[in-house]
Motif scaffolding. Sequence first.
Motif, mmCIF file in Angstrom:
data_model
loop_
_atom_site.group_PDB
_atom_site.id
_atom_site.type_symbol
_atom_site.label_atom_id
_atom_site.label_comp_id
_atom_site.label_asym_id
_atom_site.label_seq_id
_atom_site.Cartn_x
_atom_site.Cartn_y
_atom_site.Cartn_z
ATOM 1 N N ASN A 198 -11.606 -2.379 -10.283
ATOM 2 C CA ASN A 198 -10.464 -2.045 -10.241
ATOM 3 C C ASN A 198 -9.823 -1.252 -11.246
ATOM 4 O O ASN A 198 -8.892 -1.395 -12.026
ATOM 5 C CB ASN A 198 -8.915 -3.444 -9.529
ATOM 6 C CG ASN A 198 -8.046 -3.012 -8.882
ATOM 7 O OD1 ASN A 198 -7.401 -1.675 -9.122
ATOM 8 N ND2 ASN A 198 -6.982 -3.909 -9.140
ATOM 9 N N TRP A 230 1.340 2.502 -3.753
ATOM 10 C CA TRP A 230 0.353 3.263 -4.446
ATOM 11 C C TRP A 230 0.031 4.342 -4.879
ATOM 12 O O TRP A 230 0.258 5.639 -4.083
ATOM 13 C CB TRP A 230 -0.747 2.437 -3.258
ATOM 14 C CG TRP A 230 -1.638 1.088 -3.862
ATOM 15 C CD1 TRP A 230 -0.111 -0.009 -3.855
ATOM 16 C CD2 TRP A 230 -2.367 -0.188 -3.276
ATOM 17 N NE1 TRP A 230 -0.817 -1.229 -3.383
ATOM 18 C CE2 TRP A 230 -2.310 -1.314 -3.458
ATOM 19 C CE3 TRP A 230 -3.749 0.519 -3.359
ATOM 20 C CZ2 TRP A 230 -3.289 -1.713 -3.060
ATOM 21 C CZ3 TRP A 230 -4.783 0.013 -3.069
ATOM 22 C CH2 TRP A 230 -4.331 -1.385 -2.686
ATOM 23 N N HIS A 253 0.464 -0.812 -0.078
ATOM 24 C CA HIS A 253 0.255 -0.542 0.426
ATOM 25 C C HIS A 253 0.600 1.490 -0.071
ATOM 26 O O HIS A 253 0.443 1.667 -0.633
ATOM 27 C CB HIS A 253 -0.995 0.306 1.394
ATOM 28 C CG HIS A 253 -2.428 -0.891 0.745
ATOM 29 N ND1 HIS A 253 -2.467 -1.916 1.969
ATOM 30 C CD2 HIS A 253 -3.139 -1.423 -0.140
ATOM 31 C CE1 HIS A 253 -3.290 -2.932 1.777
ATOM 32 N NE2 HIS A 253 -4.084 -2.296 0.726
ATOM 33 N N SER A 271 -5.733 -0.519 -10.992
ATOM 34 C CA SER A 271 -5.341 -1.396 -12.504
ATOM 35 C C SER A 271 -5.470 -1.306 -13.521
ATOM 36 O O SER A 271 -4.811 -1.500 -14.216
ATOM 37 C CB SER A 271 -5.386 -3.018 -11.623
ATOM 38 O OG SER A 271 -4.501 -4.085 -12.028
ATOM 39 N N ALA A 285 3.832 1.452 -10.018
ATOM 40 C CA ALA A 285 3.805 -0.509 -10.692
ATOM 41 C C ALA A 285 3.365 -0.482 -12.520
ATOM 42 O O ALA A 285 3.954 -0.581 -13.428
ATOM 43 C CB ALA A 285 2.205 -0.768 -10.770
#
Length: 172
Positions: A140, A107, A104, A143, A112
């Motif tokens: 999500n 993020w 976390h 993502s 990512a």
Amino acid sequence: MGSTQQGFTLTTERLILRPFTMNDRESLLAITQEPGIFQYFPTKSAWGMEKVERSIQHQTNHWQTFRYGQMAVTLRETGQLMGWCGLEFLPNTNETEVGYLLGHAFWGQGYATEAARASVEFGLKEIGLKEIIGLTDPLNVASQRVLEKCGLTFTRRQVYFGMEMFRFALQG
């Protein structure tokens, strides 16, 4: 990009992606214990040490079999383990998926995307894969944005791992 005995090390502006070793067990366990870390995964429960060790061994074997796999994502500055990112062969559908999971604390900072982009590029250019897919829970959105920023486009809804997912793909 440099060679190691188990696979490749990918270096980006802020990250180093390298093969997992058993020395990563404690850090990986801590990430997989974070509340809600698997909220968009088919299996929602936290991992125990046995599952962490099996996962690391699976990735070592995967690298030996396919010449690619999930990698430990570390901060270039400190070497801190942030999570994983890489490519996984899906035997049920004969596809290769780019996947990622970061703790976390990492993020919302583009990590990512940076790791997934390097993994996709590696799969297409170094391994010569013809297609890389990405799968997300329909809820999500973050993502899905990562996959889109890596050049993948939505293709369809499809069941993978027993749950309906959004499937994205990029042809090489």
